[in-house]
Design a protein around this motif. Structure first.
Motif, PDB file in Angstrom:
ATOM      1  N   THR A   1       0.812  -1.225   0.000  1.00  0.00           N
ATOM      2  CA  THR A   1       0.000   0.000   0.000  1.00  0.00           C
ATOM      3  C   THR A   1       0.842   1.270   0.000  1.00  0.00           C
ATOM      4  O   THR A   1       0.304   2.358  -0.053  1.00  0.00           O
ATOM      5  N   TYR A   2       2.134   1.103   0.123  1.00  0.00           N
ATOM      6  CA  TYR A   2       3.005   2.260  -0.100  1.00  0.00           C
ATOM      7  C   TYR A   2       4.386   1.755  -0.504  1.00  0.00           C
ATOM      8  O   TYR A   2       4.499   0.598  -0.960  1.00  0.00           O
ATOM      9  N   TYR A   3       5.413   2.582  -0.424  1.00  0.00           N
ATOM     10  CA  TYR A   3       6.644   2.222  -1.109  1.00  0.00           C
ATOM     11  C   TYR A   3       7.762   1.709  -0.218  1.00  0.00           C
ATOM     12  O   TYR A   3       8.832   1.330  -0.724  1.00  0.00           O
ATOM     13  N   ALA A   4       7.536   1.658   1.103  1.00  0.00           N
ATOM     14  CA  ALA A   4       8.652   1.363   2.011  1.00  0.00           C
ATOM     15  C   ALA A   4       9.343   0.036   1.685  1.00  0.00           C
ATOM     16  O   ALA A   4      10.561  -0.068   1.705  1.00  0.00           O
ATOM     17  N   HIS A   5       8.578  -1.001   1.382  1.00  0.00           N
ATOM     18  CA  HIS A   5       9.184  -2.311   1.140  1.00  0.00           C
ATOM     19  C   HIS A   5       9.010  -2.722  -0.316  1.00  0.00           C
ATOM     20  O   HIS A   5       9.052  -3.903  -0.644  1.00  0.00           O
ATOM     21  N   ALA A   6       8.807  -1.728  -1.160  1.00  0.00           N
ATOM     22  CA  ALA A   6       8.560  -2.013  -2.576  1.00  0.00           C
ATOM     23  C   ALA A   6       9.870  -2.081  -3.352  1.00  0.00           C
ATOM     24  O   ALA A   6      10.946  -1.780  -2.823  1.00  0.00           O
ATOM     25  N   GLY A   7       9.758  -2.467  -4.616  1.00  0.00           N
ATOM     26  CA  GLY A   7      10.925  -2.550  -5.486  1.00  0.00           C
ATOM     27  C   GLY A   7      11.371  -1.163  -5.935  1.00  0.00           C
ATOM     28  O   GLY A   7      10.659  -0.173  -5.760  1.00  0.00           O
ATOM     29  N   ALA A   8      12.540  -1.139  -6.547  1.00  0.00           N
ATOM     30  CA  ALA A   8      13.144   0.134  -6.961  1.00  0.00           C
ATOM     31  C   ALA A   8      12.260   0.910  -7.926  1.00  0.00           C
ATOM     32  O   ALA A   8      12.182   2.150  -7.857  1.00  0.00           O
ATOM     33  N   GLU A   9      11.566   0.211  -8.826  1.00  0.00           N
ATOM     34  CA  GLU A   9      10.732   0.900  -9.823  1.00  0.00           C
ATOM     35  C   GLU A   9       9.556   1.624  -9.154  1.00  0.00           C
ATOM     36  O   GLU A   9       9.169   2.713  -9.573  1.00  0.00           O
ATOM     37  N   THR A  10       8.999   0.963  -8.169  1.00  0.00           N
ATOM     38  CA  THR A  10       7.877   1.574  -7.439  1.00  0.00           C
ATOM     39  C   THR A  10       8.344   2.807  -6.671  1.00  0.00           C
ATOM     40  O   THR A  10       7.716   3.867  -6.714  1.00  0.00           O
ATOM     41  N   ILE A  11       9.466   2.645  -6.001  1.00  0.00           N
ATOM     42  CA  ILE A  11      10.022   3.776  -5.250  1.00  0.00           C
ATOM     43  C   ILE A  11      10.312   4.946  -6.195  1.00  0.00           C
ATOM     44  O   ILE A  11       9.980   6.092  -5.911  1.00  0.00           O
ATOM     45  N   LYS A  12      10.860   4.598  -7.357  1.00  0.00           N
ATOM     46  CA  LYS A  12      11.189   5.653  -8.325  1.00  0.00           C
ATOM     47  C   LYS A  12       9.920   6.373  -8.805  1.00  0.00           C
ATOM     48  O   LYS A  12       9.914   7.599  -8.985  1.00  0.00           O
ATOM     49  N   ALA A  13       8.864   5.611  -9.015  1.00  0.00           N
ATOM     50  CA  ALA A  13       7.614   6.235  -9.466  1.00  0.00           C
ATOM     51  C   ALA A  13       7.105   7.236  -8.425  1.00  0.00           C
ATOM     52  O   ALA A  13       6.675   8.346  -8.760  1.00  0.00           O
ATOM     53  N   TYR A  14       7.165   6.824  -7.159  1.00  0.00           N
ATOM     54  CA  TYR A  14       6.778   7.742  -6.069  1.00  0.00           C
ATOM     55  C   TYR A  14       7.695   8.975  -6.063  1.00  0.00           C
ATOM     56  O   TYR A  14       7.241  10.111  -6.008  1.00  0.00           O
ATOM     57  N   ALA A  15       9.001   8.703  -6.101  1.00  0.00           N
ATOM     58  CA  ALA A  15       9.981   9.798  -6.001  1.00  0.00           C
ATOM     59  C   ALA A  15       9.853  10.767  -7.172  1.00  0.00           C
ATOM     60  O   ALA A  15       9.934  11.987  -7.004  1.00  0.00           O
ATOM     61  N   ASP A  16       9.627  10.207  -8.368  1.00  0.00           N
ATOM     62  CA  ASP A  16       9.482  11.073  -9.549  1.00  0.00           C
ATOM     63  C   ASP A  16       8.234  11.947  -9.440  1.00  0.00           C
ATOM     64  O   ASP A  16       8.247  13.119  -9.828  1.00  0.00           O
ATOM     65  N   GLN A  17       7.159  11.337  -8.938  1.00  0.00           N
ATOM     66  CA  GLN A  17       5.933  12.126  -8.788  1.00  0.00           C
ATOM     67  C   GLN A  17       6.145  13.251  -7.786  1.00  0.00           C
ATOM     68  O   GLN A  17       5.731  14.387  -8.016  1.00  0.00           O
ATOM     69  N   PHE A  18       6.811  12.931  -6.693  1.00  0.00           N
ATOM     70  CA  PHE A  18       7.079  13.964  -5.688  1.00  0.00           C
ATOM     71  C   PHE A  18       7.936  15.080  -6.295  1.00  0.00           C
ATOM     72  O   PHE A  18       7.675  16.269  -6.072  1.00  0.00           O
ATOM     73  N   ALA A  19       8.937  14.706  -7.075  1.00  0.00           N
ATOM     74  CA  ALA A  19       9.814  15.708  -7.696  1.00  0.00           C
ATOM     75  C   ALA A  19       9.018  16.623  -8.628  1.00  0.00           C
ATOM     76  O   ALA A  19       9.178  17.848  -8.615  1.00  0.00           O
ATOM     77  N   LYS A  20       8.120  16.019  -9.428  1.00  0.00           N
ATOM     78  CA  LYS A  20       7.280  16.826 -10.328  1.00  0.00           C
ATOM     79  C   LYS A  20       6.384  17.764  -9.521  1.00  0.00           C
ATOM     80  O   LYS A  20       6.196  18.918  -9.872  1.00  0.00           O
ATOM     81  N   ASP A  21       5.815  17.223  -8.455  1.00  0.00           N
ATOM     82  CA  ASP A  21       4.930  18.042  -7.619  1.00  0.00           C
ATOM     83  C   ASP A  21       5.690  19.210  -7.006  1.00  0.00           C
ATOM     84  O   ASP A  21       5.173  20.322  -6.908  1.00  0.00           O
ATOM     85  N   MET A  22       6.909  18.950  -6.582  1.00  0.00           N
ATOM     86  CA  MET A  22       7.714  20.035  -6.002  1.00  0.00           C
ATOM     87  C   MET A  22       8.078  21.073  -7.066  1.00  0.00           C
ATOM     88  O   MET A  22       8.152  22.268  -6.775  1.00  0.00           O
TER      89      MET A  22
END
Lengths: 406, 406
Positions: free
Chosen positions: B227-248
């Motif tokens: 349900t979130y990215y803490a224990h997810a794979g690198a691609e999932t984490i990257k998707a979260y991180a990229d979205q956050f970067a765009k939002d910022m």
């Protein structure tokens, strides 16, 4: 009794020049709280924070019904919408003719407020109308025709207004920044000289509170057996009129602080006449008769009837003119009377009119008489409308007051 | 796993000089709608109305629980309150040291906004803290010590935020004018150069929407069974991180337009670390485990589990620094990491923590899984907290980011 309003439009249509010098008059009933520092500056004076009218604690809130339900203001505000529509072109004309855009620094955000806006959608139409007029003015007279200012629109009403409904029904393609401002228009709402246009549609008739003497058995103004002032004695009428005058002193005092030089105030108010007879046979008469009937039936107590008064006053053009002149900070650009239509009875529409009144008054009525009798009250009210052959849609006329900040 | 955050505070405490020239960069993902005219002026350019980010339709609203009920944000936001309290003195210090009040015309209203303010009362404490610091600054350094500006405070959150609760619980003795601004902080909210201070407390971790690839079975970022990215794979984490970067990028782009030169942006954000391990054993972990358990029991479908992702991202100081530098309009005055406390288990408090999470996430969870299972979900979640010996109150640390508009 049918309406007998005389044609007053032309005599109030001209501009008035005020003899007052430019000043921010502090009315006698305004108290600057101890917490607020006043220091001399080149701009007369600076007040650190919101001024508190002495009677601030007496400002009461009468929110329209919120949400989107069958008795909501959002779904039952056609009459206010009609009033906005009736003055739409006049307001456009006044703004495009009289707004002094060259007095405003070109980098300024253009700020507009609708005071007493309720939940929409009327406020969105009213605001859009103003925006179109201002844009036209800039396109026609701006130094650089391409350069329109950014617009910020403030929607104001009591803090108990349903801002959630307002905010979730904002027009999707608006070309302005939005802000909601909670608070009474009888008090200070905005920083000094921060507004360019103030509008208000069918809101200023709400007085800040019911004068105490109306519910004081020992006062000659005691409004026994009645719910408003139309058929009341002179003392009761005077108590209502005096309260309205005080409220207008506060209103213009605070707006004078908030509006920039050259800025405009455009008010649409359901107006009455000084002889008050005009108020006969209105929806308010039928509502009073409904409440009196419920008291006769014992459904509400006599005491409850005697202690209830509708906190609305329908001013004459003369009263509005006098209030503006007492204040002295605004020039009167126009006072226009638009006659309300008489409505031929149509049983099918009775429920519509009843719901219209319910949207505006249910909060007030249910706080006083109890929520549980609202359906019965409005059913009886609807029947009275059905039985009435002809009644006035409004109280006498719509009053358009157009002012400019000196 | 317990928190192993290293002491990063000192290394991010210094000021950074950006190499970018002063400009209003338009990120690639910003589309100026056809309805908006751009005309050249001496102030770079003027945009008639609100800019629309290309992904505007994708900005989703996740309101905190409104009202004053047992699961309301107003009654369950102690942790956000703690975060505000933890940075209170630092914020005061930064403002009194670094705010350039002599750059602001003395006649200006001083405008402050709390973006993502929710319903209070935390926002009122945060705003009051800023006001006290600004007043101190004026008293200490203003040319005329007696002259304080008038303050106008804007409270911003999504239009579905419970502004009614916010407005009816305003502090009674506030010395500022109030306005509520509905809208996402991922979009433009205010006129050009109209704000002096922007604050935000525990709001920026909400991303504008869940990236599509997280729920796309064909994507390597598909976040199946989590349900979130803490224990997810690198691609999932990257998707979260990229979205956050765009939002910022959007966030700083729009704030750069709204904040005056010399104005400040002070952000408190729950922060994480780039290795993500720090996220283990948090309340979010326990919530994920709760939802997975409900899926195992068949109370929620596997599909529902796979398609649910918490739209929050906890950035590292490096990520925030990079976002500010990409924008180029702000100098970094301070990035401070304050470590979250580890919480010793206390069964009595489990319900408190559970309600805290419920206030923030119930809207989201009930929209996805259905309102009818909320009690069961949070009962199980409470049990998991009770059974947990030690857990992290937060995700790693509170991140204080202090910026100044160049």
């Amino acid at each position: 009794m049918a309406s007998t309003a005389s044609p007053m439009a032309s005599q109030f249509r001209s501009s008035f020049a005020s003899s007052s010098t430019k000043r921010l008059a502090v009315p006698k009933d305004i108290n600057i709280g101890a917490a607020f520092r006043i220091s001399p500056t080149k701009r007369s004076f600076v007040i650190k924070a919101v001024q508190i009218p002495r009677e601030m604690e007496a400002i009461e809130e009468y929110p329209m019904n919120g949400g989107h339900g069958i008795y909501s203001y959002a779904k039952n505000s056609y009459r206010q919408g009609q009033a906005i529509n009736a003055v739409k072109e006049l307001i456009k004309e006044e703004i495009t003719e009289k707004l002094d855009i060259n007095k405003f620094p070109s980098s300024d955000t253009f700020r507009i407020v609708d005071v007493g806006c309720s939940t929409g959608p009327n406020t969105f139409f009213a605001v859009q109308n103003v925006l179109e007029a201002v844009e036209k003015k800039y396109q026609r007279e701006g130094l650089d025709h391409c350069r329109l200012p950014e617009f910020q629109v403030f929607f104001n009403d009591h803090s108990s207004n349903d801002f959630n409904t307002l905010f979730t029904s904002l027009p999707p393609n608006k070309n302005y920044y939005v802000a909601g401002v909670p608070g009474s228009f009888h008090a200070r709402l905005f920083p000094e000289a921060s507004l360019h246009i103030v509008i208000s549609s069918y809101a200023l008739q709400w007085i800040s509170h019911i004068p105490k003497e109306l519910v004081d058995r020992s006062s000659p103004a005691w409004n026994k057996g009645r719910t408003y002032y139309a058929h009341a004695g002179a003392e009761t009428i005077k108590a209502y009129a005096d309260q309205f005058a005080k409220d207008m002193d506060n209103f213009f005092h605070f707006r004078a602080q908030e509006v920039v030089t050259g800025g405009m105030v455009l008010l649409t108010i359901p107006g009455g006449r000084l002889d008050y007879q005009i108020l006969s046979n209105t929806l308010y008469d039928l509502l009073e008769s409904t409440i009196v009937d419920l008291a006769k039936k014992g459904i509400i107590s006599e005491e409850k009837l005697d202690s209830f008064n509708v906190p609305q006053y329908f001013p004459s053009p003369q009263e509005m003119e006098a209030a503006v002149k007492r204040n002295g900070c605004f020039s009167i650009e126009r006072i226009e009377c638009l006659h309300d239509e008489k409505k031929q009875a149509n049983p099918k529409e009775a429920r519509v009119f009843s719901s219209h009144m319910r949207a505006g008054l249910e909060f007030l009525l249910s706080e006083h008489f109890g929520h549980e009798i609202m359906d019965e009250l409005f059913d009886l009210f609807t029947k009275k409308i059905e039985e009435c052959e002809v009644f006035d849609m409004g109280v006498a006329f719509k009053l358009l007051v157009v002012l400019k900040r000196k």
